[in-house]
Design an enzyme around this catalytic site. Sequence first.
Site, PDB file in Angstrom:
ATOM      1  N   LYS A   1      24.885  14.019  -2.503  1.00 44.06           N
ATOM      2  CA  LYS A   1      25.154  15.445  -2.387  1.00 44.06           C
ATOM      3  C   LYS A   1      24.707  16.205  -3.640  1.00 44.06           C
ATOM      4  O   LYS A   1      24.160  17.298  -3.550  1.00 44.06           O
ATOM      5  CB  LYS A   1      26.655  15.635  -2.147  1.00 44.06           C
ATOM      6  CG  LYS A   1      26.991  16.881  -1.372  1.00 44.06           C
ATOM      7  CD  LYS A   1      28.496  16.995  -1.147  1.00 44.06           C
ATOM      8  CE  LYS A   1      29.000  15.974  -0.143  1.00 44.06           C
ATOM      9  NZ  LYS A   1      30.467  16.029   0.040  1.00 44.06           N
TER      10      LYS A   1
ATOM     11  N   GLY B   1     -10.483   1.480 -10.215  1.00 42.55           N
ATOM     12  CA  GLY B   1     -11.207   1.709  -8.962  1.00 42.55           C
ATOM     13  C   GLY B   1     -12.576   2.254  -9.319  1.00 42.55           C
ATOM     14  O   GLY B   1     -13.550   1.517  -9.418  1.00 42.55           O
ATOM     15  N   GLY B   2     -12.610   3.559  -9.591  1.00 44.56           N
ATOM     16  CA  GLY B   2     -13.856   4.205  -9.978  1.00 44.56           C
ATOM     17  C   GLY B   2     -14.479   3.589 -11.216  1.00 44.56           C
ATOM     18  O   GLY B   2     -15.703   3.532 -11.350  1.00 44.56           O
TER      19      GLY B   2
ATOM     20  N   GLY C   1      -7.998   6.640 -13.614  1.00 40.41           N
ATOM     21  CA  GLY C   1      -8.744   7.061 -14.793  1.00 40.41           C
ATOM     22  C   GLY C   1      -9.035   5.947 -15.785  1.00 40.41           C
ATOM     23  O   GLY C   1      -9.391   6.214 -16.928  1.00 40.41           O
TER      24      GLY C   1
ATOM     25  N   LYS D   1      -6.707  -5.186  -4.784  1.00 39.49           N
ATOM     26  CA  LYS D   1      -5.714  -4.602  -3.888  1.00 39.49           C
ATOM     27  C   LYS D   1      -6.380  -3.729  -2.842  1.00 39.49           C
ATOM     28  O   LYS D   1      -7.377  -3.054  -3.095  1.00 39.49           O
ATOM     29  CB  LYS D   1      -4.662  -3.804  -4.660  1.00 39.49           C
ATOM     30  CG  LYS D   1      -5.135  -2.480  -5.236  1.00 39.49           C
ATOM     31  CD  LYS D   1      -3.973  -1.630  -5.778  1.00 39.49           C
ATOM     32  CE  LYS D   1      -3.449  -0.625  -4.779  1.00 39.49           C
ATOM     33  NZ  LYS D   1      -4.370   0.444  -4.410  1.00 39.49           N
ATOM     34  N   ASP D   2      -5.760  -3.717  -1.656  1.00 36.13           N
ATOM     35  CA  ASP D   2      -6.147  -2.788  -0.604  1.00 36.13           C
ATOM     36  C   ASP D   2      -5.951  -1.352  -1.062  1.00 36.13           C
ATOM     37  O   ASP D   2      -5.132  -1.073  -1.945  1.00 36.13           O
ATOM     38  CB  ASP D   2      -5.241  -2.998   0.629  1.00 36.13           C
ATOM     39  CG  ASP D   2      -5.829  -3.963   1.649  1.00 36.13           C
ATOM     40  OD1 ASP D   2      -7.020  -4.296   1.531  1.00 36.13           O
ATOM     41  OD2 ASP D   2      -5.087  -4.369   2.562  1.00 36.13           O
TER      42      ASP D   2
END
Lengths: 404, 404
Positions: free
Chosen positions: B92, B353-354, B331, B167-168
């Site tokens: 709450k 990733g990039g 990044g 990883k996916d």
Amino acid sequence: MSQCIATYRIYDDQADFHKKATSIAVGMTVGSWTELPQAKRDAMQKHLGEVVSVEVHEGWEPGSRYADVRIGYPDINFSRDIPALLVTVFGKISMDGRIKLTGLELSPEFMSGFPGPKFGIDGIRDLLGVHNRPLLMSIFKSVIGLNADELRDQFIRQALGGVDLIKDDEILFENELTPIEKRVKLCIEAARETEQTTGRKLLYAANLTGRTSGLRERALRAIDAGANALLFNVLAYGYDVLHELASDPDIQVPIMAHPSMAGAFYQAQHYGIAAPVLLGQLMRIAGADLVLFPSPYGSVTMPREENLAIRNELHSAKLDVKRSMPVPSAGIHPGLVPRILRDFGSDVVVNAGGGIHGHPMGTEAGGRAFVQAIDAAMKSIPLTEYAEQHQELKAALDIWGGEV
Amino acid sequence: MSQCIATYRIYDDQADFHKKATSIAVGMTVGSWTELPQAKRDAMQKHLGEVVSVEVHEGWEPGSRYADVRIGYPDINFSRDIPALLVTVFGKISMDGRIKLTGLELSPEFMSGFPGPKFGIDGIRDLLGVHNRPLLMSIFKSVIGLNADELRDQFIRQALGGVDLIKDDEILFENELTPIEKRVKLCIEAARETEQTTGRKLLYAANLTGRTSGLRERALRAIDAGANALLFNVLAYGYDVLHELASDPDIQVPIMAHPSMAGAFYQAQHYGIAAPVLLGQLMRIAGADLVLFPSPYGSVTMPREENLAIRNELHSAKLDVKRSMPVPSAGIHPGLVPRILRDFGSDVVVNAGGGIHGHPMGTEAGGRAFVQAIDAAMKSIPLTEYAEQHQELKAALDIWGGEV
């Protein structure tokens, strides 16, 4: 191409909002686009997000700007469940600057996975046999540590006041004194007795708690013990758990969604998920028959416009599922009943805790004061006039004030 | 009396914070206190919340004030699960004004329900046979719409770069082209092959998606198909679902928690749940072996202090469960590796990733550039010096810059 559209309000004084919109549409679907060879683009076209619209606004403060950006996500990209929807439309980008998810337009294709509320407004009215007035709900108060007799006593005092629904406190978990089957049995038995006196049917929403994988079985045991409604802290478990409970053919009782933790999502201006999406649309498609949210009247408040936007989502004919009953909560006393009816119409639950238990003549009188206020409002009689012949209502108006 | 303590930061320029603290301690436990008769108080004492401390601070803006308030909640009031904990400490009151949940001190009694991560940092290192350096992870990129051959091809290019984990994408749901069993089979088969070349073991975290009640079975099928790790969008499902998966004796693979939707909770200053609680403590007690969160280095950023506070919660000896591996994400390029090591120590996953797929010489070279950067950093050789003999690292530093 069938798609679901998400609306974001993005606050940024510098950004090129059209570029930002494109980066969301591409980044949250196919990942990259301009660098793809044409053959690849042809194959990926059906997966590519679409910038549906970008509306840039000046903010209140000089130089500040925000934009309402609508992005379409192809249905082919995600499965027919709320986790997949939310991860798709607000997974990574929830973390990317000042951005709030403010709207969802769900396709019939996506909605095919959502039967919606099993009862809805009409179903609840049928169960109670009440079709022509708002419903009245009372909340158990200070129940932690109560034993079975004390709980039963409090139930009876609420029931005798003439309420239609009684709900558990959402912080009442499984405990030795009043485990769910035990309290359902004693409350439902008490309800049968008080129905003889009041002539009113009663739904008792027992709080469904515990580990996720045990919820279904616990719900079934509660129903076996007589439970005719369930209370559920949806956001502490995830919408999909509600979706599964509500679409389970063996769970044939209304489910009431509590907004526990909702403030963590909707309160911030620049972040999170807007209340009409969080407590309106998503609760309804997940199958909540009744949805509690902070009223605009009390100390824990939500602005009136947000309340009405929630109601609109719960009632809207845009979705092809049953309508959910709005339950504006907190700070409700009998003097507010005419205003609640003006704001919400009669398809609403008047829900009170302190406004019933805190009545100077006691809990039972507290319920009666509300029944009288609802009677008066439905007959368009001013409360103060009606109170002349109804002492419980008069006492309530004397301490909490009347119609504003 | 055993209790869990929650810390809130409450912003209010007018409030009596001590009074506010008492109203939370009473209101979120026994409901009322001062009006109770003594006999009743004796019975309820063990359920009553406790104001542990109140520290009032001046805010930045003149006249503004906030307080750090610690409230103890008796363990007897709630069950040993995260939904019960969250509803108790932030149900709450999440909706009651400007309040943020900033800390949790969990009792051994409460923690008795939490086995924690099954593998943790040491277990993951044992699986990979890597004990003396940070781990390297690569993220599938733009996978929506890829068929099995394309997916396999991207997997192999990542694997050949020498990464420890792949990883996916978290937005890859069940789909006709690459359902989880199919992609697990082909990726794990590809991993077996590339291990011959690289000499490195590989964990592939397959994204576990779909309806809640089907997750366990889907996880088991993926494991049968060879899956040696799982990725999970925890916040879209609820911590309890992770808790159940992670403590399931049949699921003997590490679970990686994705922070999807986390921004909706932690980004606002005045509302929600602070990142170290949300992505640190709660993920760890729910059993995440690895936890992703936005790094302080990229475009989707989180302040460095918050990152380090998350790491501290994941590594802390205060909790008697295994430590979780921090995975600062977004990044990340090779030039940042020394800084990541300075900030996090070597018990960290360098996740890109990039920074891998965007390498000018391709994905495989992108992985190699990171391997080289990690080698250099572990030998305390400046990257620019090491790059003289390592062309992939040199190319990476040339486009993304070096150590800062």
